[in-house]
Scaffold this motif. Structure first.
Motif, PDB file in Angstrom:
ATOM      1  N   ASP A 262      57.723 130.277 -68.494  1.00 39.47           N
ATOM      2  CA  ASP A 262      56.341 129.851 -68.220  1.00 39.47           C
ATOM      3  C   ASP A 262      56.080 128.499 -68.899  1.00 39.47           C
ATOM      4  OD1 ASP A 262      55.622 132.215 -66.748  1.00 39.47           O
ATOM      5  OD2 ASP A 262      55.590 133.268 -68.672  1.00 39.47           O
ATOM      6  N   THR A 263      56.715 127.478 -68.347  1.00 37.60           N
ATOM      7  CA  THR A 263      56.674 126.161 -68.999  1.00 37.60           C
ATOM      8  C   THR A 263      55.263 125.561 -69.038  1.00 37.60           C
ATOM      9  OG1 THR A 263      57.290 125.154 -66.872  1.00 37.60           O
ATOM     10  CG2 THR A 263      59.063 125.646 -68.429  1.00 37.60           C
ATOM     11  N   GLU A 264      54.493 125.755 -67.980  1.00 32.87           N
ATOM     12  CA  GLU A 264      53.145 125.194 -67.968  1.00 32.87           C
ATOM     13  C   GLU A 264      52.243 125.886 -68.995  1.00 32.87           C
ATOM     14  OE1 GLU A 264      51.495 125.169 -64.078  1.00 32.87           O
ATOM     15  OE2 GLU A 264      53.010 123.797 -63.257  1.00 32.87           O
ATOM     16  N   ALA A 265      52.417 127.194 -69.124  1.00 29.33           N
ATOM     17  CA  ALA A 265      51.638 127.934 -70.120  1.00 29.33           C
ATOM     18  C   ALA A 265      52.062 127.550 -71.534  1.00 29.33           C
ATOM     19  CB  ALA A 265      51.807 129.434 -69.908  1.00 29.33           C
ATOM     20  N   LEU A 266      53.359 127.372 -71.728  1.00 28.11           N
ATOM     21  CA  LEU A 266      53.856 126.952 -73.044  1.00 28.11           C
ATOM     22  C   LEU A 266      53.339 125.557 -73.401  1.00 28.11           C
ATOM     23  CD1 LEU A 266      57.564 128.188 -72.760  1.00 28.11           C
ATOM     24  CD2 LEU A 266      55.728 129.227 -74.108  1.00 28.11           C
ATOM     25  N   GLN A 267      53.209 124.694 -72.394  1.00 27.20           N
ATOM     26  CA  GLN A 267      52.713 123.337 -72.632  1.00 27.20           C
ATOM     27  C   GLN A 267      51.273 123.358 -73.122  1.00 27.20           C
ATOM     28  OE1 GLN A 267      54.469 120.339 -72.422  1.00 27.20           O
ATOM     29  NE2 GLN A 267      52.595 119.644 -73.468  1.00 27.20           N
ATOM     30  N   VAL A 268      50.476 124.304 -72.634  1.00 22.98           N
ATOM     31  CA  VAL A 268      49.084 124.428 -73.096  1.00 22.98           C
ATOM     32  C   VAL A 268      49.070 124.717 -74.598  1.00 22.98           C
ATOM     33  CG1 VAL A 268      46.956 125.770 -72.921  1.00 22.98           C
ATOM     34  CG2 VAL A 268      48.222 125.170 -70.849  1.00 22.98           C
ATOM     35  N   GLY A 269      49.901 125.654 -75.034  1.00 22.52           N
ATOM     36  CA  GLY A 269      49.962 125.995 -76.458  1.00 22.52           C
ATOM     37  C   GLY A 269      50.436 124.820 -77.305  1.00 22.52           C
ATOM     38  N   GLU A 270      51.450 124.086 -76.815  1.00 18.49           N
ATOM     39  CA  GLU A 270      51.967 122.937 -77.570  1.00 18.49           C
ATOM     40  C   GLU A 270      50.924 121.829 -77.680  1.00 18.49           C
ATOM     41  OE1 GLU A 270      55.541 121.795 -75.613  1.00 18.49           O
ATOM     42  OE2 GLU A 270      56.646 123.606 -76.212  1.00 18.49           O
ATOM     43  N   THR A 271      50.161 121.627 -76.610  1.00 14.13           N
ATOM     44  CA  THR A 271      49.118 120.596 -76.645  1.00 14.13           C
ATOM     45  C   THR A 271      48.053 120.922 -77.686  1.00 14.13           C
ATOM     46  OG1 THR A 271      49.463 120.049 -74.308  1.00 14.13           O
ATOM     47  CG2 THR A 271      47.354 119.427 -75.283  1.00 14.13           C
ATOM     48  N   LEU A 272      47.638 122.180 -77.744  1.00 12.85           N
ATOM     49  CA  LEU A 272      46.607 122.557 -78.726  1.00 12.85           C
ATOM     50  C   LEU A 272      47.150 122.527 -80.158  1.00 12.85           C
ATOM     51  CD1 LEU A 272      43.654 123.247 -78.128  1.00 12.85           C
ATOM     52  CD2 LEU A 272      45.112 123.384 -76.119  1.00 12.85           C
ATOM     53  N   GLU A 273      48.410 122.854 -80.327  1.00 10.36           N
ATOM     54  CA  GLU A 273      49.023 122.755 -81.660  1.00 10.36           C
ATOM     55  C   GLU A 273      49.047 121.296 -82.119  1.00 10.36           C
ATOM     56  OE1 GLU A 273      53.143 124.096 -83.998  1.00 10.36           O
ATOM     57  OE2 GLU A 273      53.143 123.764 -81.821  1.00 10.36           O
ATOM     58  N   ASP A 274      49.456 120.391 -81.219  1.00  4.38           N
ATOM     59  CA  ASP A 274      49.503 118.964 -81.557  1.00  4.38           C
ATOM     60  C   ASP A 274      48.099 118.426 -81.819  1.00  4.38           C
ATOM     61  OD1 ASP A 274      51.073 116.391 -81.677  1.00  4.38           O
ATOM     62  OD2 ASP A 274      49.691 115.889 -80.042  1.00  4.38           O
ATOM     63  N   PHE A 275      47.125 118.881 -81.038  1.00  5.30           N
ATOM     64  CA  PHE A 275      45.743 118.441 -81.239  1.00  5.30           C
ATOM     65  C   PHE A 275      45.219 118.856 -82.614  1.00  5.30           C
ATOM     66  CE2 PHE A 275      41.157 119.576 -80.707  1.00  5.30           C
ATOM     67  CZ  PHE A 275      40.674 118.281 -80.671  1.00  5.30           C
ATOM     68  N   THR A 276      45.568 120.049 -83.048  1.00  2.34           N
ATOM     69  CA  THR A 276      45.135 120.530 -84.378  1.00  2.34           C
ATOM     70  C   THR A 276      45.710 119.659 -85.478  1.00  2.34           C
ATOM     71  OG1 THR A 276      45.006 122.785 -83.520  1.00  2.34           O
ATOM     72  CG2 THR A 276      45.111 122.522 -85.908  1.00  2.34           C
ATOM     73  N   PHE A 277      47.011 119.340 -85.372  1.00  2.00           N
ATOM     74  CA  PHE A 277      47.641 118.449 -86.359  1.00  2.00           C
ATOM     75  C   PHE A 277      46.929 117.093 -86.408  1.00  2.00           C
ATOM     76  CE2 PHE A 277      50.536 114.800 -86.693  1.00  2.00           C
ATOM     77  CZ  PHE A 277      50.898 114.899 -88.033  1.00  2.00           C
ATOM     78  N   ARG A 278      46.631 116.535 -85.240  1.00  2.00           N
ATOM     79  CA  ARG A 278      45.985 115.227 -85.195  1.00  2.00           C
ATOM     80  C   ARG A 278      44.569 115.262 -85.772  1.00  2.00           C
ATOM     81  NH1 ARG A 278      48.658 111.458 -82.111  1.00  2.00           N
ATOM     82  NH2 ARG A 278      50.426 112.256 -80.907  1.00  2.00           N
ATOM     83  N   GLN A 279      43.868 116.355 -85.561  1.00  2.00           N
ATOM     84  CA  GLN A 279      42.522 116.466 -86.110  1.00  2.00           C
ATOM     85  C   GLN A 279      42.547 116.557 -87.644  1.00  2.00           C
ATOM     86  OE1 GLN A 279      40.757 115.242 -83.574  1.00  2.00           O
ATOM     87  NE2 GLN A 279      39.101 116.674 -84.164  1.00  2.00           N
ATOM     88  N   ILE A 280      43.511 117.280 -88.171  1.00  2.00           N
ATOM     89  CA  ILE A 280      43.630 117.354 -89.636  1.00  2.00           C
ATOM     90  C   ILE A 280      43.994 115.976 -90.203  1.00  2.00           C
ATOM     91  CG2 ILE A 280      44.926 118.383 -91.544  1.00  2.00           C
ATOM     92  CD1 ILE A 280      45.266 120.898 -89.781  1.00  2.00           C
ATOM     93  N   ARG A 281      44.935 115.313 -89.552  1.00  2.10           N
ATOM     94  CA  ARG A 281      45.323 113.976 -90.024  1.00  2.10           C
ATOM     95  C   ARG A 281      44.154 113.000 -89.888  1.00  2.10           C
ATOM     96  NH1 ARG A 281      49.463 110.782 -91.386  1.00  2.10           N
ATOM     97  NH2 ARG A 281      49.359 108.587 -90.719  1.00  2.10           N
ATOM     98  N   ARG A 282      43.417 113.111 -88.803  1.00  6.04           N
ATOM     99  CA  ARG A 282      42.273 112.232 -88.606  1.00  6.04           C
ATOM    100  C   ARG A 282      41.248 112.401 -89.722  1.00  6.04           C
ATOM    101  NH1 ARG A 282      40.302 107.523 -87.266  1.00  6.04           N
ATOM    102  NH2 ARG A 282      38.182 107.627 -86.392  1.00  6.04           N
ATOM    103  N   ARG A 283      41.107 113.589 -90.188  1.00  9.87           N
ATOM    104  CA  ARG A 283      40.208 113.855 -91.315  1.00  9.87           C
ATOM    105  C   ARG A 283      40.659 113.056 -92.544  1.00  9.87           C
ATOM    106  NH1 ARG A 283      36.657 117.663 -93.310  1.00  9.87           N
ATOM    107  NH2 ARG A 283      36.917 118.197 -95.516  1.00  9.87           N
ATOM    108  N   GLY A 284      41.956 113.022 -92.790  1.00  9.69           N
ATOM    109  CA  GLY A 284      42.496 112.226 -93.902  1.00  9.69           C
ATOM    110  C   GLY A 284      42.294 110.742 -93.695  1.00  9.69           C
ATOM    111  N   GLU A 285      42.480 110.257 -92.471  1.00 14.79           N
ATOM    112  CA  GLU A 285      42.321 108.831 -92.178  1.00 14.79           C
ATOM    113  C   GLU A 285      40.880 108.370 -92.410  1.00 14.79           C
ATOM    114  OE1 GLU A 285      45.773 108.456 -88.696  1.00 14.79           O
ATOM    115  OE2 GLU A 285      43.650 108.706 -88.158  1.00 14.79           O
ATOM    116  N   ILE A 286      39.925 109.184 -91.998  1.00 16.86           N
ATOM    117  CA  ILE A 286      38.519 108.813 -92.187  1.00 16.86           C
ATOM    118  C   ILE A 286      38.178 108.695 -93.671  1.00 16.86           C
ATOM    119  CG2 ILE A 286      36.147 109.630 -91.892  1.00 16.86           C
ATOM    120  CD1 ILE A 286      37.053 110.880 -89.229  1.00 16.86           C
ATOM    121  N   GLN A 287      38.654 109.633 -94.466  1.00 16.15           N
ATOM    122  CA  GLN A 287      38.364 109.586 -95.909  1.00 16.15           C
ATOM    123  C   GLN A 287      39.114 108.450 -96.608  1.00 16.15           C
ATOM    124  OE1 GLN A 287      37.515 113.754 -97.717  1.00 16.15           O
ATOM    125  NE2 GLN A 287      39.065 114.135 -96.121  1.00 16.15           N
TER     126      GLN A 287
END
Length: 294
Positions: A262-287
């Motif tokens: 289920d590659t398309e379904a797996l891609q949804v999970g990977e996208t949200l995982e990557d988005f979470t990492f970027r949001q945490i890093r973005r928090r560090g960049e703002i500070q």
């Protein structure tokens, strides 16, 4: 006419005087003194030899003096080149090449590391909640891929938002709060969970202890997303960044098991995982940016 004797003293023959007459007396029968003549001749020859020898000596002395004068003159002309180095003027008296001006370094200090601001509670002081970390009502990736946002949840009871062996792992490492949010796209739902700790070491330790087969977060239904992964196989991930450990749980909303096909379904999970990492890093960049501007 009488031929008598000439008057005055009798002339003497001087062998050193040219054209002198040898004395003789026409009136007597005297013979020359051959011994005296021989002695006089020998004396003359000795004097001549002495003169020649002396003259040669003088010539030798004169030549030697000339050579000496020539040597002295040559030495005088080469005296500058033959002088020892200590006698030659030092380079301090000579013109030197101008040196390039030196300037103090004006390089800018290194930029602040965003990760430093999300690695400890003392620096990570910006307001924190599921809504601030995952803002808006949907996530748009690219130009037309939309993930609709569901419910959000914040709790200080980390065990209440997890199951399996994860509650104990979080408790043992002093989890201080747990945030959740869910997204859905084309029948595939993802719940993201973020555990917060006081420092990065605790989050890293939790990541190392999680078994993704048994240590899970609880799905968060609501706002258009019904419960999922209650009995089906779902995709589970665990990671950490700074003082945050983050997890995903991805599955079909119809209860179907997820497989590696289920590659398309797996891609949804990977996208949200990557988005979470970027949001945490973005928090560090703002500070970090705020701290650099102070």
């Amino acid at each position: 006419m009488s031929y008598g004797q000439q008057g005055g003293p009798q002339s003497q023959w001087d062998p050193w005087t040219p054209h002198s007459q040898q004395p003789w007396n026409s009136g007597t029968d005297e013979t020359p003194d051959w011994a005296a003549l021989a002695e006089a001749s020998e004396t003359r020859n000795k004097r001549r030899r002495l003169f020649l020898i002396g003259g040669g000596a003088l010539a030798t002395v004169a030549i030697g003096a000339a050579v000496a004068v020539a040597v002295v003159s040559a030495n005088d002309s080469n005296s500058a080149s033959n002088k020892p180095a200590s006698g030659v003027p030092g380079t301090s008296g000579l013109p030197t090449q101008p040196t390039a001006p030196s300037f103090a370094s004006t390089s800018a200090p290194p930029p602040l590391d965003p990760k430093d601001f999300i690695s400890s509670k003392s620096k990570d002081t910006a307001p924190l909640s599921a809504e601030s970390l995952f803002p808006g009502t949907q996530l748009t990736v690219g130009s037309d891929t939309v993930y609709k946002k569901g419910a959000t949840d914040d709790t200080k009871n980390c065990s209440a938002a997890t199951k399996g062996g994860l509650p104990k792992i979080l408790t043992d490492n002093d989890c201080t709060s747990f945030m959740r949010v869910s997204y859905v796209k084309d029948g595939v739902a993802v719940t993201v969970g973020v555990a917060v700790f006081d420092n990065a070491a605790q989050a890293t330790k939790v990541k190392g202890k999680v078994n993704t087969d048994t240590d899970l977060i609880r799905t968060l239904p609501g706002k258009g997303i019904k419960d999922f992964c209650t009995s089906a196989f779902c995709l589970v991930t665990a990671n950490s960044y700074g003082r945050y450990a983050y997890f995903t749980l991805t599955g079909f909303t119809n209860g179907k098991d997820m497989t590696d096909k289920d590659t398309e379904a797996l891609q949804v999970g990977e996208t949200l995982e990557d988005f979470t990492f970027r949001q945490i890093r973005r928090r560090g960049e703002i500070q970090a940016s705020a701290a650099a501007g102070e």
